[in-house]
Design an enzyme around this catalytic site. Structure first.
Site, PDB file in Angstrom:
ATOM      1  N   PRO A  71     -42.217 -98.342  21.126  1.00 59.98           N
ATOM      2  CA  PRO A  71     -43.688 -98.224  19.942  1.00 59.98           C
ATOM      3  C   PRO A  71     -43.737 -96.992  19.485  1.00 59.98           C
ATOM      4  O   PRO A  71     -43.661 -96.045  20.398  1.00 59.98           O
ATOM      5  CB  PRO A  71     -44.140 -98.791  21.217  1.00 59.98           C
ATOM      6  CG  PRO A  71     -44.217 -98.638  22.766  1.00 59.98           C
ATOM      7  CD  PRO A  71     -42.245 -98.389  22.484  1.00 59.98           C
ATOM      8  N   MET A  72     -43.634 -97.017  18.345  1.00 63.00           N
ATOM      9  CA  MET A  72     -44.473 -95.795  17.782  1.00 63.00           C
ATOM     10  C   MET A  72     -45.516 -96.180  16.194  1.00 63.00           C
ATOM     11  O   MET A  72     -45.019 -96.594  15.775  1.00 63.00           O
ATOM     12  CB  MET A  72     -43.406 -95.025  17.204  1.00 63.00           C
ATOM     13  CG  MET A  72     -42.510 -93.488  17.949  1.00 63.00           C
ATOM     14  SD  MET A  72     -41.666 -93.141  17.205  1.00 63.00           S
ATOM     15  CE  MET A  72     -39.977 -94.306  17.080  1.00 63.00           C
ATOM     16  N   GLN A 113     -46.978-104.457  22.580  1.00 63.01           N
ATOM     17  CA  GLN A 113     -47.505-103.243  23.786  1.00 63.01           C
ATOM     18  C   GLN A 113     -48.958-103.398  23.247  1.00 63.01           C
ATOM     19  O   GLN A 113     -49.489-103.168  22.520  1.00 63.01           O
ATOM     20  CB  GLN A 113     -47.355-101.551  23.089  1.00 63.01           C
ATOM     21  CG  GLN A 113     -47.400-100.844  24.402  1.00 63.01           C
ATOM     22  CD  GLN A 113     -46.976 -99.727  23.963  1.00 63.01           C
ATOM     23  OE1 GLN A 113     -47.421 -98.921  23.375  1.00 63.01           O
ATOM     24  NE2 GLN A 113     -46.692 -99.272  25.171  1.00 63.01           N
ATOM     25  N   CYS A 157     -49.738 -93.000  26.321  1.00 69.52           N
ATOM     26  CA  CYS A 157     -50.537 -92.646  25.751  1.00 69.52           C
ATOM     27  C   CYS A 157     -51.513 -91.160  26.811  1.00 69.52           C
ATOM     28  O   CYS A 157     -51.858 -91.648  26.656  1.00 69.52           O
ATOM     29  CB  CYS A 157     -51.137 -93.062  24.704  1.00 69.52           C
ATOM     30  SG  CYS A 157     -51.764 -92.342  23.218  1.00 69.52           S
ATOM     31  N   LYS A 172     -45.184 -98.983  30.264  1.00 73.20           N
ATOM     32  CA  LYS A 172     -44.274 -97.522  29.964  1.00 73.20           C
ATOM     33  C   LYS A 172     -45.428 -96.856  30.359  1.00 73.20           C
ATOM     34  O   LYS A 172     -46.457 -96.317  30.206  1.00 73.20           O
ATOM     35  CB  LYS A 172     -44.500 -98.092  28.147  1.00 73.20           C
ATOM     36  CG  LYS A 172     -43.652 -96.422  27.881  1.00 73.20           C
ATOM     37  CD  LYS A 172     -43.582 -97.340  26.336  1.00 73.20           C
ATOM     38  CE  LYS A 172     -42.862 -95.687  25.289  1.00 73.20           C
ATOM     39  NZ  LYS A 172     -43.696 -94.565  25.107  1.00 73.20           N
ATOM     40  N   GLY A 190     -36.958 -90.326  26.315  1.00 78.34           N
ATOM     41  CA  GLY A 190     -37.384 -89.110  25.997  1.00 78.34           C
ATOM     42  C   GLY A 190     -35.816 -87.558  24.994  1.00 78.34           C
ATOM     43  O   GLY A 190     -35.418 -87.603  26.249  1.00 78.34           O
ATOM     44  N   ASP A 191     -36.308 -87.930  24.401  1.00 75.72           N
ATOM     45  CA  ASP A 191     -35.285 -86.620  23.145  1.00 75.72           C
ATOM     46  C   ASP A 191     -33.733 -86.686  23.477  1.00 75.72           C
ATOM     47  O   ASP A 191     -33.106 -86.524  23.105  1.00 75.72           O
ATOM     48  CB  ASP A 191     -35.474 -85.694  24.268  1.00 75.72           C
ATOM     49  CG  ASP A 191     -36.544 -84.693  24.477  1.00 75.72           C
ATOM     50  OD1 ASP A 191     -37.676 -84.714  23.543  1.00 75.72           O
ATOM     51  OD2 ASP A 191     -37.312 -83.946  25.260  1.00 75.72           O
ATOM     52  N   ARG A 250     -37.964 -90.871  18.346  1.00 71.67           N
ATOM     53  CA  ARG A 250     -38.361 -90.028  17.246  1.00 71.67           C
ATOM     54  C   ARG A 250     -36.754 -90.325  16.371  1.00 71.67           C
ATOM     55  O   ARG A 250     -36.669 -89.923  15.648  1.00 71.67           O
ATOM     56  CB  ARG A 250     -38.197 -89.109  17.691  1.00 71.67           C
ATOM     57  CG  ARG A 250     -40.417 -88.693  17.689  1.00 71.67           C
ATOM     58  CD  ARG A 250     -40.641 -87.615  18.353  1.00 71.67           C
ATOM     59  NE  ARG A 250     -39.808 -87.480  19.710  1.00 71.67           N
ATOM     60  CZ  ARG A 250     -40.454 -86.111  21.240  1.00 71.67           C
ATOM     61  NH1 ARG A 250     -40.786 -85.033  20.563  1.00 71.67           N
ATOM     62  NH2 ARG A 250     -39.238 -86.264  21.762  1.00 71.67           N
TER      63      ARG A 250
HETATM   64  C1  LIG Z   1     -45.356 -91.143  16.496  1.00 70.00           C
HETATM   65  C2  LIG Z   1     -45.769 -91.149  17.456  1.00 70.00           C
HETATM   66  C3  LIG Z   1     -46.138 -92.193  17.692  1.00 70.00           C
HETATM   67  C4  LIG Z   1     -45.940 -92.927  18.804  1.00 70.00           C
HETATM   68  N1  LIG Z   1     -46.464 -94.219  19.708  1.00 70.00           N
HETATM   69  C5  LIG Z   1     -46.564 -95.340  21.180  1.00 70.00           C
HETATM   70  C6  LIG Z   1     -47.235 -95.458  20.857  1.00 70.00           C
HETATM   71  O1  LIG Z   1     -47.632 -96.632  20.361  1.00 70.00           O
HETATM   72  N2  LIG Z   1     -47.028 -96.758  22.206  1.00 70.00           N
HETATM   73  C7  LIG Z   1     -45.904 -95.804  23.006  1.00 70.00           C
HETATM   74  O2  LIG Z   1     -46.151 -96.189  24.259  1.00 70.00           O
HETATM   75  N3  LIG Z   1     -45.948 -94.669  23.168  1.00 70.00           N
HETATM   76  C8  LIG Z   1     -45.927 -93.804  21.858  1.00 70.00           C
HETATM   77  N4  LIG Z   1     -44.778 -93.107  21.582  1.00 70.00           N
HETATM   78  C9  LIG Z   1     -44.127 -92.084  22.444  1.00 70.00           C
HETATM   79  C10 LIG Z   1     -42.533 -93.269  22.377  1.00 70.00           C
HETATM   80  O3  LIG Z   1     -42.688 -94.440  22.380  1.00 70.00           O
HETATM   81  C11 LIG Z   1     -41.932 -91.872  23.019  1.00 70.00           C
HETATM   82  O4  LIG Z   1     -42.134 -92.449  24.806  1.00 70.00           O
HETATM   83  C12 LIG Z   1     -41.776 -90.987  22.393  1.00 70.00           C
HETATM   84  O5  LIG Z   1     -41.629 -90.429  21.451  1.00 70.00           O
HETATM   85  C13 LIG Z   1     -40.474 -90.044  23.374  1.00 70.00           C
HETATM   86  O6  LIG Z   1     -39.503 -90.739  23.392  1.00 70.00           O
HETATM   87  P1  LIG Z   1     -38.747 -89.848  22.429  1.00 70.00           P
HETATM   88  O7  LIG Z   1     -37.866 -88.336  22.776  1.00 70.00           O
HETATM   89  O8  LIG Z   1     -36.970 -90.966  21.749  1.00 70.00           O
HETATM   90  O9  LIG Z   1     -39.351 -89.674  20.507  1.00 70.00           O
HETATM   91  C14 LIG Z   1     -45.263 -92.429  20.339  1.00 70.00           C
HETATM   92  C15 LIG Z   1     -44.613 -91.038  19.783  1.00 70.00           C
HETATM   93  C16 LIG Z   1     -44.493 -90.604  18.313  1.00 70.00           C
HETATM   94  C17 LIG Z   1     -43.970 -89.554  18.459  1.00 70.00           C
END
Ligand SMILES: Cc1cc2nc3c(=O)[nH]c(=O)nc-3n(C[C@H](O)[C@H](O)[C@H](O)COP(=O)(O)O)c2cc1C
Length: 336
Positions: free
Chosen positions: A20-21, A79, A110, A151, A214-215, A238
């Protein structure tokens, strides 16, 4: 071969989740990810349960973040976040009734000030495993059979790691899975996700799957996460922005197959224009252009001319102007 993941009775195959982002994992992005394949579960952007509750009381339309959800293919999770059991349970029950999502995911990760500090929700609750358990139990009871997942992050800080306690609280309260982003709250997005800490949680869960996050940047990272850290699923955020085909690459790696080639430039151009078209469908032309800029820049990232693409795309206002900029930068001969 990595076995499929099951969240309660729901098969997540392949065991790869699209994170979720906020601002990104909207209907348009999810549609492209689904079409390209490889993601076993997609999630909406997070929604404030309190906000939804107030909107329902006023008789307002559904918020933008729920756009497309009703008719979208499943599996799809919604979510939500809050710290009040009654509000979360009532909103979750209404979402289940109205949208029949595959699952409801509760956000305890968050770190944003408005959510964590001001509303004492999201990652704030990592210091209160008991409260997390109470919230999960109330929501699970309200969702009548629809799985409820959580989460989380590792804990408030490196000196206060609570993820195992929180994950166990989720399991004991009837939660169906836990996803762990391997950072602490005070890290925000700095430093690196600590997968050793994620792996440490696994032996403490008896029934529910552990999803690591993560990452993760490449298909090889995904395969490595399963092999080294014993997780049941991997969530990607990301790295899939501007590369929505990452899931199908990772899925191939998990099957032990060769990784399919990246889409060619003309294919990427088609994807970009489709992405924009879907945003227009949702937002109309003007606001879609605004929304599209941030997503489009991700596609160009790391490519020659990314900077001029960013500059040009930030000035476009209509579909025609946008198509012209995309054509200039994703023209077939550029990659030849
Ligand atoms: C722009 C942005 C928005 C995000 N929005 C949410 C969200 O709505 N809910 C959530 O649980 N995590 C959110 N996250 C966290 C991501 O779901 C994820 O846990 C975090 O980016 C780490 O994973 P990654 O390294 O694969 O990006 C967000 C992250 C980013 C960068």
């Amino acid at each position: 071969m990595i076995p499929p993941l099951h969240i309660a009775g729901l098969p997540i195959d392949p065991p790869l989740l699209a994170a979720p982002m906020v601002g990104y994992s909207n209907f348009a992005f999810r549609s492209l990810v689904r079409r390209l394949g490889g993601a076993g579960l997609l999630l909406t952007e997070m929604l404030s349960a309190r906000g939804l509750h107030a909107m329902a009381a006023r008789g307002s339309d559904d918020p933008d973040r729920l756009w497309g959800v009703a008719g979208e293919p499943r599996p799809l999770g919604i979510q939500i976040w809050d710290n009040d059991p009654g509000t979360l349970a009532a909103v979750a029950a209404r979402l289940v009734e109205r949208f029949a999502p595959s699952l409801i995911d509760l956000n305890f990760g968050c770190p944003a000030r408005d959510v964590a500090e001001k509303a004492q929700s999201g990652a704030y609750l990592l210091r209160r495993p008991d409260r997390v358990g109470e919230l999960v139990a109330r929501v699970a009871a309200a969702c009548r059979g629809v799985p409820v997942t959580a989460k989380i992050r590792l804990g408030p800080s490196a000196h206060f790691i609570t993820a195992t306690d929180v994950a166990q609280a989720v399991e004991e309260a009837g939660g169906a899975a836990v996803t762990v982003h391997g950072r602490t709250t005070d890290q925000m997005f700095r430093g690196r996700a600590d997968w050793e800490q994620i792996a440490r949680i696994r032996p403490h869960l008896r029934r529910i799957p552990l999803i690591g996050n993560g990452d993760v940047k490449t298909a090889a990272d995904v395969a490595g996460a399963f092999a080294r850290y014993g997780v049941d699923g991997v969530m990607i955020g990301r790295a899939a922005l501007g590369r929505p085909w990452l899931f199908r690459e990772a899925a191939a790696a998990l099957r032990g197959e060769p990784i399919p080639p990246e889409p060619t430039l003309p294919e990427q151009r088609t994807l970009l224009l489709e992405h924009y078209r879907l945003l227009v469908e949702q937002h109309g032309e003007r606001y879609a252009a605004v929304q599209f800029r941030r997503q489009a820049c991700r596609y160009a990232q790391g490519r020659p001319g990314a900077r001029s693409f960013r500059a040009q795309i930030s000035r476009v206002g209509t579909q025609r102007e946008l198509a012209a900029v995309v054509d200039r930068h994703f023209a077939p001969q550029e990659g030849a």
